[in-house]
Design an enzyme around this catalytic site. Sequence first.
Site, PDB file in Angstrom:
ATOM      1  CG  HIS A  22       3.492   7.337  -0.124  1.00  0.00           C
ATOM      2  ND1 HIS A  22       4.785   7.641  -0.476  1.00  0.00           N
ATOM      3  CD2 HIS A  22       3.329   7.819   1.152  1.00  0.00           C
ATOM      4  CE1 HIS A  22       5.385   8.252   0.530  1.00  0.00           C
ATOM      5  NE2 HIS A  22       4.523   8.383   1.529  1.00  0.00           N
ATOM      6  CG  ASP A  78       6.290   7.451  -3.668  1.00  0.00           C
ATOM      7  OD1 ASP A  78       5.057   7.561  -3.795  1.00  0.00           O
ATOM      8  OD2 ASP A  78       6.874   7.484  -2.566  1.00  0.00           O
ATOM      9  CB  SER A  88       5.534  11.190   2.957  1.00  0.00           C
ATOM     10  OG  SER A  88       6.129  10.106   3.630  1.00  0.00           O
TER      11      SER A  88
END
Length: 398
Positions: free
Chosen positions: A205, A235, A340
């Site tokens: 992402h 992911d 992230s």
Amino acid sequence: MTESFRRSGEYENPYQGDQQHASSPVNPEWPPPPAHAPAQAHAPAQSAAVEPGSTGPDSTAPGTAGWPGRSATDGGHAGSGGNGGGGTALLGAAPAGSAPAHAAAPASRKRTRGPLALLAAVAIVAAAIGGGTAYGIQELSGNDTVTSSSTSTNVVPSADKGTVAGVAKAVSPSIVEINATSNAGESTGSGVIITGDGEIITNNHVIADATSIKVSTSDGRTYTAKVVGTDAAKDLALIKLEDASGLATATLGDSSGVQVGDEVVAIGSPEGLTGTVTSGIVSALDRDVTVSTEESQGQSGGSGQWPFEFGGRQFNGDTGSSTTTYKALQTDASLNPGNSGGALIDMNGNIIGINSAMYSAASGSSSSDAGSVGLGFAIPVNTVKSDLATLRAGGSDS
């Protein structure tokens, strides 16, 4: 070795103790002496001294044509001693005044150390071969291969082991900031360098649908990166820096050994603050975290906050209609937008997870309203390692 042989001094006259006169005939059960003395060229270099009047040990070396019994001299007289003929034919008794018979004992004890010395030598050689093999494997591994450990490797120097400062110093050079630009806007995330020539693991992402990717290392250098492969179902993404070499690499650990309560360190670039270090513990294992697989969601969801579902509830926005669920490590180490793709690290400096989601209680649309509340999630590093070959081949989305 199963073959056995008799050492010098181990051949005993079965008639020892019989007080026979030197001139008495040889016992018929005892083999007669040879007609001529055996050649003395085969004599061993040393023999134990024999006291006149006593019987010394048979000093004949294995395979030598020595013969017990009477002296093999032409005179035919027996050697001194009353053991059926006295000394050996090969080596005569020592003259009077020489060392007593018990002087042979130290020589015998010295010989008994032979097998022990041999075993020690074999052990030393084996150790050297083992060390050489390990060194050879290390040399053949090269500088551009992933450093991976099936057990907990001590990446942190022993003097700093178990400290947040030690982990940060050892691992920070292998954590990068990622800035991705797409038609939907810009996003900031983090990544982990796994090879010296610039392969970097991050979240899918973070770079989803990106038209350009810029990467900044901890020492301030900036690179352009290309996407190698993506796996939206996990992911995960693999990107590669252009014209990079000699980069500091992280060690991928073993997440199967992680336990609740283990201390951990998180390193990333929240809000563009490169190299931010936080710490905490592992709060839970195998959390079912659901995230979106839609590329458009990568740049939205609350101004850079990646939306996810947990326990039937949605956090940080709407995950959309296309989602995937994976087992995650839960941590209370402070994570914020921009963490992230960064690293969750054990206290030995091994990467045990890739930070992927964090809960924010803020309801506003601005990322400045967001803040860590101690609910963060990371993709276990064993999932990353098992997916590397797929990512290098273009990923499951290609």
